[in-house]
Design an enzyme around this catalytic site. Structure first.
Site, short mmCIF file in Angstrom:
data_model
loop_
_atom_site.label_atom_id
_atom_site.label_comp_id
_atom_site.label_asym_id
_atom_site.label_seq_id
_atom_site.Cartn_x
_atom_site.Cartn_y
_atom_site.Cartn_z
N GLU A 185 0.82 -1.21 0.00
CA GLU A 185 0.00 0.00 0.00
C GLU A 185 0.86 1.26 0.00
O GLU A 185 1.08 1.89 1.05
CB GLU A 185 -0.95 0.02 1.21
CG GLU A 185 -1.90 1.21 1.18
CD GLU A 185 -2.81 1.27 2.41
OE1 GLU A 185 -3.60 2.22 2.49
OE2 GLU A 185 -2.72 0.38 3.28
N LYS A 201 -2.73 -2.10 -3.07
CA LYS A 201 -3.79 -1.25 -2.53
C LYS A 201 -3.37 0.19 -2.78
O LYS A 201 -2.37 0.66 -2.23
CB LYS A 201 -4.00 -1.51 -1.03
CG LYS A 201 -5.12 -0.66 -0.42
CD LYS A 201 -5.43 -1.06 1.02
CE LYS A 201 -6.48 -0.15 1.63
NZ LYS A 201 -6.84 -0.53 3.01
#
Length: 296
Positions: free
Chosen positions: A177, A214
């Site tokens: 992420e 993500k």
């Protein structure tokens, strides 16, 4: 209960989204305040974490929190070690055919070269092996990009992939992420540099090494389409990044193949003071709206 391969298939091909219920020490007071519990209602960290666990339990155990719309849940470490109905939380989720992930990062370094790298993650291998024994499928770790600084962006991506390889070596699937702050002045330019660096690192993966991404919802619709279709990317999830649920869903629906991994956008309208029926109805509305945006 899901086998590892069934979980992989569910995450890769299933319809739905991932619920991010991984607020940690620093963000827990804000999450509780959003839920209607202020700092005067707990006296120490132990009580604070108990209250956030009760909130998460109320969400996870709700009748609307089901496998047909929820692919997985990202857990804070304390939650992973907790129980729901006397069962370890990962077991409880697996029995609902929902895939458990563990947040493994320990917060962010100070801003440098326009980014905040992850702090060192102590005892990572031991924590990963413990998570695996509890039935956890994968992990998530976050770092943040604030400025269009190519050096900083490259450092963020290299760090994410380096730790990701450690996680893969322990038999778990990492969610990487590298968040782009939604208020960044050159957000679209940052996303172009970020994607270039991600592609460079993806090309270095070997054999059956695959990861999940993500990412912040991009300024240009379908900008991450080539990452969605990349052979080394299991799935691309989107974070809500501070957008309200309506804005996040609207942006998500413009990105084919990207599905949600929302936290604030999912939980924002839930309140401790709501009756069980009110809570259930509010959660159902949030789940349905995020699900619909994810499958558009």
């Amino acid at each position: 209960m899901y086998t590892f391969q069934q979980q992989l298939q569910h995450i890769q091909d299933g319809k739905g989204f991932i619920a991010a219920l991984d607020q940690s020490g620093g963000s827990t007071p804000k999450a509780l305040l959003g839920y209607g519990i202020d700092e005067s209602q707990y006296k120490d960290e132990t009580e604070m974490f108990q209250l956030i666990h009760e909130m998460r339990t109320r969400v996870i155990s709700n009748k609307n929190f089901t496998e047909d719309k929820i692919l997985g849940v990202i857990l804070f470490e304390n939650t992973m070690k907790g129980t729901i109905d006397t069962k370890p939380v990962p077991t409880y989720l697996l029995e609902k055919n929902i895939v458990p992930f563990l947040k493994v990062d320990k917060g962010l370094e100070d801003l440098n070269h326009g980014v905040k790298l992850m702090k060192p993650i102590p005892n990572l291998e031991a924590r990963l092996l413990e998570a695996k024994k509890l039935g956890v499928f994968g992990t998530k770790m976050r770092s943040v990009i604030y400025e269009n600084n190519p050096k900083g962006i490259a450092e963020i991506v290299k760090q994410q992939f380096a730790v990701g390889l450690e996680i893969l070596a322990c038999g778990l699937i990492p969610i990487l992420e590298p968040e782009v702050d939604i208020h960044a002045k050159e957000k679209s330019e940052i996303e172009a540099v970020l994607k270039k660096n991600i592609r460079l690192e993806l090309d270095k993966l070997k054999g059956n090494q695959s990861i999940i991404l993500k990412l912040t919802l991009p300024s240009v619709p379908d900008f991450y389409k080539d990452l969605v279709n990349h052979s080394k990317v299991i799935r691309v999830f989107a974070l809500s990044g501070g957008y309200d649920i309506e804005t996040a869903n609207s942006l998500l629906a413009k990105n084919k193949g990207v599905v949600a991994s929302f936290s604030r956008a999912l939980l924002n309208n839930l309140k401790e003071q709501q009756s069980d029926d009110e809570f259930s109805s509010t959660l159902e509305d949030a789940i349905d709206s995020i699900y619909n945006a994810s499958i558009t």
